[in-house]
Design a protein around this motif. Structure first.
Motif, short mmCIF file in Angstrom:
data_model
loop_
_atom_site.label_atom_id
_atom_site.label_comp_id
_atom_site.label_asym_id
_atom_site.label_seq_id
_atom_site.Cartn_x
_atom_site.Cartn_y
_atom_site.Cartn_z
N GLU A 100 0.87 -0.98 0.20
CA GLU A 100 0.16 0.00 0.27
C GLU A 100 1.00 1.42 -0.11
N LEU A 101 2.16 0.82 0.80
CA LEU A 101 2.86 2.66 0.89
C LEU A 101 3.78 2.69 0.22
N ARG A 102 4.06 1.45 -0.80
CA ARG A 102 5.31 1.65 -2.04
C ARG A 102 5.54 2.75 -2.74
N PRO A 103 3.99 3.03 -2.97
CA PRO A 103 4.02 3.83 -3.84
C PRO A 103 4.36 5.56 -3.90
N ARG A 104 4.31 5.44 -2.22
CA ARG A 104 4.91 6.75 -1.56
C ARG A 104 6.92 7.07 -1.25
#
Length: 287
Positions: A194-198
């Motif tokens: 979920e957080l990888r793109p951030r």
């Protein structure tokens, strides 16, 4: 196995520089080449500046490569060592993985203080050390936000996915053990995908902190050792139960001119004096 973590933080020290890095796969190779040349220049400059040809370090001075999380704790230890022995210690800080490559390529250092076991073991198995790896500390993770920012509530770890944390900084996991630990923490919390793109990446954990300090990141997973030195950020220790602490490990390398000096300095780090400094900077002490 873990010693009690110190609960009282030291006062703030001098501000760190503001230069930051965001790493891509393409830039990592270039960074390594530049970093290697810089490190060799520093160490060879120290080794070759004496007119008698014995090098600036002479028979006593020690040349060290150290993981970036040690930036503040080790500076204090170096000062104490100089006061006690009169011996100068020169330290270059950086990413454990990149420094491992530098040592494999001939960087002339006496002692390597890695942020985990795997890279030190790699040097030992590759014939680049004069002895087996020696654990000297346990490293912990912390969450950090810019000054004035709001820390997530650790009682609900899913707060890390709050939209206010639009950019999250970690050290580059391809060569920085604290980045690997951050990845594993996020994975264990069920938040990695979920957080990888951030995610944005610092070349090492100190550069990751600088991304937070400058406001380039809204949240960072950094070394707990930076908390006692907090300036332009504030943070909170992550409970070690949420991830596996880093077993920080030292090796004496084959390329240095003063391996015995490196051995003596390592003994000082592991002495009660050195252990007290490490504990003040929230490192654990291996039994």
């Amino acid at each position: 196995m873990l010693c009690t973590i110190a609960s009282v933080f030291q006062r703030r020290r001098e501000a760190m520089g503001s230069r930051t890095y965001r790493t891509t796969d393409a830039s990592a190779s270039m960074y390594f080449r530049i970093a290697f040349l810089a490190v060799v220049a520093v160490f060879l400059g120290a080794a070759c500046s004496r007119p008698d040809g014995q090098g600036a370090q002479g028979n006593d001075d020690v040349l060290i490569a150290a993981a970036a999380d040690l930036r503040f704790a080790l500076n204090d230890i170096v000062t104490l060592y100089l006061e006690e022995t009169g011996i100068e210690v020169t330290v270059n800080y950086g990413s454990t993985g990149l420094m491992t490559q530098q040592i494999e390529n001939g960087a002339p250092i006496d002692l390597f203080l890695a942020a985990d076991l795997s890279f030190a073991q790699r040097l030992y198995e590759g014939g680049h050390s004069s002895g087996e790896p020696v654990p000297y500390a346990l490293g912990y993770l912390a969450l950090a936000v810019p000054e004035g920012g709001v820390l997530p509530n650790l009682a609900d770890i899913r707060e890390l996915s709050d939209p206010r944390y639009e950019v999250i900084a970690i050290a580059n996991p391809s060569h920085a053990p604290y980045g690997t630990a951050a990845f594993r923490f996020l994975e264990g919390a069920g938040l990695l995908e979920e957080l990888r793109p951030r995610l944005v990446y610092g070349e090492n954990v100190l550069d990751t902190l600088r991304l937070v300090q400058t406001g380039s990141a809204d949240l960072g997973l950094v070394a707990a050792a930076f908390l006692p030195n907090a300036r332009d950020f504030h943070g909170v220790l992550l409970e070690p139960e949420r991830y596996e602490p880093l077993l920080q490990t030292a090796v004496l390398t084959n390329g240095g001119a003063n391996i015995e000096g490196g051995r003596q300095f390592l003994e000082f780090i592991m002495s009660p004096v050195g252990a007290e400094v490490l504990s003040r900077y929230l490192f654990g002490i291996p039994e």
